[in-house]
Scaffold this active site. Structure first.
Site, short mmCIF file in Angstrom:
data_model
loop_
_atom_site.label_atom_id
_atom_site.label_comp_id
_atom_site.label_asym_id
_atom_site.label_seq_id
_atom_site.Cartn_x
_atom_site.Cartn_y
_atom_site.Cartn_z
N ASN A 155 -41.73 115.13 1.34
CA ASN A 155 -40.63 115.80 1.80
C ASN A 155 -40.87 117.67 1.55
O ASN A 155 -41.63 117.80 2.05
CB ASN A 155 -39.85 115.98 0.47
N ILE A 156 -40.42 117.71 3.09
CA ILE A 156 -41.02 118.94 3.71
C ILE A 156 -39.68 120.09 3.16
O ILE A 156 -39.20 121.60 3.33
CB ILE A 156 -40.14 119.15 5.40
N HIS B 149 -47.14 116.42 4.75
CA HIS B 149 -46.32 116.72 5.59
C HIS B 149 -45.95 117.55 5.68
O HIS B 149 -44.64 117.85 6.81
CB HIS B 149 -44.75 115.56 4.89
N CYS C 235 -48.57 128.33 14.91
CA CYS C 235 -48.16 129.06 16.26
C CYS C 235 -49.56 128.37 16.89
O CYS C 235 -50.87 128.08 16.66
CB CYS C 235 -48.73 129.69 15.64
N1 APR Z 1 -33.41 108.10 -6.14
C1 APR Z 1 -34.07 107.78 -6.17
N2 APR Z 1 -34.54 106.95 -4.67
C2 APR Z 1 -33.77 107.13 -3.79
C3 APR Z 1 -32.07 107.16 -3.81
C4 APR Z 1 -31.93 107.83 -4.96
N3 APR Z 1 -31.48 108.46 -5.51
N4 APR Z 1 -31.88 107.39 -2.47
C5 APR Z 1 -32.41 106.90 -1.57
N5 APR Z 1 -33.55 106.26 -2.09
C6 APR Z 1 -34.93 105.73 -2.09
C7 APR Z 1 -34.44 104.84 -1.10
O1 APR Z 1 -34.09 103.26 -1.37
C8 APR Z 1 -35.90 104.02 -0.20
O2 APR Z 1 -36.74 103.59 -0.52
O3 APR Z 1 -35.60 106.64 -1.14
C9 APR Z 1 -36.43 105.52 0.02
C10 APR Z 1 -36.50 106.69 1.30
O4 APR Z 1 -37.15 106.16 1.97
P1 APR Z 1 -37.44 106.63 3.21
O5 APR Z 1 -36.16 107.06 4.16
O6 APR Z 1 -39.07 105.70 4.01
O7 APR Z 1 -37.93 108.63 2.89
P2 APR Z 1 -39.98 108.21 2.56
O8 APR Z 1 -40.14 107.64 2.32
O9 APR Z 1 -39.66 109.49 1.73
O10 APR Z 1 -40.31 108.32 4.09
C11 APR Z 1 -41.37 108.97 4.30
O11 APR Z 1 -41.14 109.22 6.67
O12 APR Z 1 -40.72 109.82 8.20
C12 APR Z 1 -41.29 109.36 7.96
O13 APR Z 1 -42.13 111.82 7.11
C13 APR Z 1 -41.10 111.69 7.13
O14 APR Z 1 -42.02 112.24 5.15
C14 APR Z 1 -41.47 111.43 5.48
C15 APR Z 1 -41.89 109.68 5.35
#
Ligand code: APR
Length: 230
Positions: free
Chosen positions: A88-89, A105, A113
């Site tokens: 997460n950012i 990330h 820069c």
């Molecule tokens: N509690 C637990 N899990 C949850 C919740 C919650 N309240 N809400 C959503 N989720 C789960 C979803 O089911 C999903 O599997 O969190 C996950 C989020 O997945 P993504 O949206 O794909 O996010 P992430 O895995 O962090 O993405 C990875 O992709 O776009 C890039 O750089 C960006 O860091 C990011 C990377």
């Protein structure tokens, strides 16, 4: 006990930060993959800046939730034996009190820069193309890792995974590598693995144990188990 925790967008969802791949994962019709690339930035820097400026501004309206706070509580007990690696950012882990956090990330509140390669803490917008405070050149970009770029601190992360007793993945879909490969890397080094996610992720079957539910509920329960020695 040495623990490495990987967090993804799901841990911040209950704070009101949108995830990437759930239903509302589009931004003004752009897929994240189309905004978060060096090519997109080269072609349309103003669009990319607007995307990140909006996300940075939105941080002011969100707060850490019980999942972030439980990990901060765990750090109080484990100290250096806990490392939080986040994709997460946002800054919600830090605002909850965690100090041992690696942003693989990058971070919204940092700018990089392209001229002098310096980093600067940045809370405002970048879409007005401000000058770098260090070198004076207008070349600041978000200090985030885009698709096709190499995540930060991979050496430290691999080393921590190799030495861990437990690897826990929280709120991540397992769609993006290298983070999605940490479970295999950890279990290949004899580390126990646990997934806490709303639904089964793309790599759930690779974990020794996977629990489904809200991070705000599952993470405090798991932390209590660790603190009780379970
Ligand atoms: N509690 C637990 N899990 C949850 C919740 C919650 N309240 N809400 C959503 N989720 C789960 C979803 O089911 C999903 O599997 O969190 C996950 C989020 O997945 P993504 O949206 O794909 O996010 P992430 O895995 O962090 O993405 C990875 O992709 O776009 C890039 O750089 C960006 O860091 C990011 C990377």
């Amino acid at each position: 006990m040495r623990v490495v925790v990987l967090t993804g967008a799901g841990i911040s969802a209950e704070s009101g930060v949108p995830t990437f791949r759930d239903a509302d994962g589009l931004w003004e019709g752009h897929r994240v993959e189309d905004v978060a690339t060096p090519e997109a930035y080269a072609a349309q820097p103003a669009v990319v800046h607007r995307f990140y400026d909006a996300r940075r501004a939105a941080l002011a309206g969100v707060e850490p939730n019980p999942a972030h706070r439980a990990l901060a509580r765990l750090e109080e007990h484990l100290g250096d034996d806990l490392l939080v690696v986040t994709q997460n950012i946002d800054d919600l882990h830090e605002r909850a009190g965690s100090t041992r956090v690696l942003h693989m990330h990058g971070e919204l509140l940092s700018a990089l820069c392209r001229a002098c390669e310096g980093r600067v803490r940045w809370a405002g917008d970048l879409g007005d193309f401000p000058d770098c405070p260090s070198c004076g050149v207008s070349a600041l970009r978000p200090d985030v890792v885009w698709f096709g770029e190499i995540p930060y601190q991979m050496d430290r992360i691999q080393e921590a995974l190799e030495r861990a007793d437990l690897f826990v993945s929280i709120g991540t879909s397992g769609a993006v590598y290298p983070a999605a490969g940490f479970v295999q890397y950890a279990s290949g080094h004899g580390v126990r693995t646990l997934e806490l996610n709303l639904q089964p992720s793309e790599v759930s079957r690779l974990f020794h144990e996977a629990r489904q539910g809200l991070a705000g509920e599952l993470v405090p329960v798991w932390v209590e188990e660790v603190l009780a020695g379970g």
